[in-house]
Design an enzyme around this catalytic site. Sequence first.
Site, PDB file in Angstrom:
ATOM      1  NE  ARG A   1      60.876  28.777  52.877  1.00 16.51           N
ATOM      2  CZ  ARG A   1      60.738  27.472  52.770  1.00 16.51           C
ATOM      3  NH1 ARG A   1      61.486  26.801  51.909  1.00 16.51           N
ATOM      4  NH2 ARG A   1      59.856  26.817  53.509  1.00 16.51           N
TER       5      ARG A   1
ATOM      6  CD  GLU B   1      59.168  29.607  45.251  1.00 18.27           C
ATOM      7  OE1 GLU B   1      58.452  28.682  45.700  1.00 18.27           O
ATOM      8  OE2 GLU B   1      60.365  29.753  45.544  1.00 18.27           O
TER       9      GLU B   1
ATOM     10  CG  HIS C   1      59.718  25.620  46.135  1.00 20.67           C
ATOM     11  ND1 HIS C   1      59.365  26.752  46.805  1.00 20.67           N
ATOM     12  CD2 HIS C   1      60.063  24.729  47.106  1.00 20.67           C
ATOM     13  CE1 HIS C   1      59.477  26.571  48.115  1.00 20.67           C
ATOM     14  NE2 HIS C   1      59.908  25.334  48.311  1.00 20.67           N
TER      15      HIS C   1
END
Length: 333
Positions: free
Chosen positions: A242, A271, A290
Amino acid sequence: MNKILLVEHIHSAGEALLESEAQIVQPNPQNAIGIMEIIGDCDGLVVRNTKITRQVLEAAPRLRVIGRHGVGYDTIDVAAATEMNIPVVYTPAANTESVAEIAMGFIICLGRKLVQAHTAMRSGQLISDTFTLSVMSQKRGLANADLQGKTLGVIGVGRIGSLTSRKAIAAFNFRVLGYDPYVDGSTLAGYGVQKVDKLEEMLPQCDFVTLHCPGGAETRHMINERTLSLMKPTAFVLNTARGTVIHEASLIKALQEGKIAGAAIDVYDPEPPRADNPLLHMENVIVTPHYCAMTEESLYNMATMVARGVLDGLKGKRPEYLVNPEIWEKRRL
């Protein structure tokens, strides 16, 4: 028939499962405003990365189960869901192999400077009428080191962290150190990992540090200016966990000042990252969108697992992977 709000599209196999037992609706726009416009009469919710806040949940009086398509669930206000007796299901075992493979790829690419070599070759920087490719590569700083026998530090030795450890040992005979307050030493030893109780003890020994811990308050900015200062100047940091686990400004500073050798980043805070984020423009940083779990197998697994979990919950069958199992017996009906 139950109505399920599908915030983002998932693998067609998962959508087919949902459609076989429920009516599917989708928000437009795909954000909190769009969700709140149609969630009022929905029984279930399936979400990938959109934030599900208390405000959203308060707009859903009929909601009986939330499904998170993914390993983590930090984008969902689990405390609010638990307070409202709404079960939250997720897919913790769905992408273990996919993420571990990318972590290994990052180690190879960083340690052996593959991305820099590729870029230099394609740009023509290594083409010379006077010197061989090998000489030009050395002149461009592309000489590197074997991976065999290096030390890997793993922060979070759960499903993904343990599989990455086993792969690293099998492939390169890595010495693997593990930091995870929730896994005992004997369990780690079964993976071939040596348990370390303090990050301060582990980081100075590592050639690579890979993050596989959950997000949240406990791990927020675990990698920061102080912890980065403990690492070797030849060490690399990998984050497939994360974005919040790393204090980005401190990482950028450490990279710019040569305090560490490089990084591989798949997740960001915030993000998506801003286009001017320095991490996106550094030669010694590998950046990906991601996408560690962006494989056919992982997408299928996550979609079908979350669909089964939500449908089981709506039918009154206890789902296999519950984030808040303590409220199952008093769940909203």
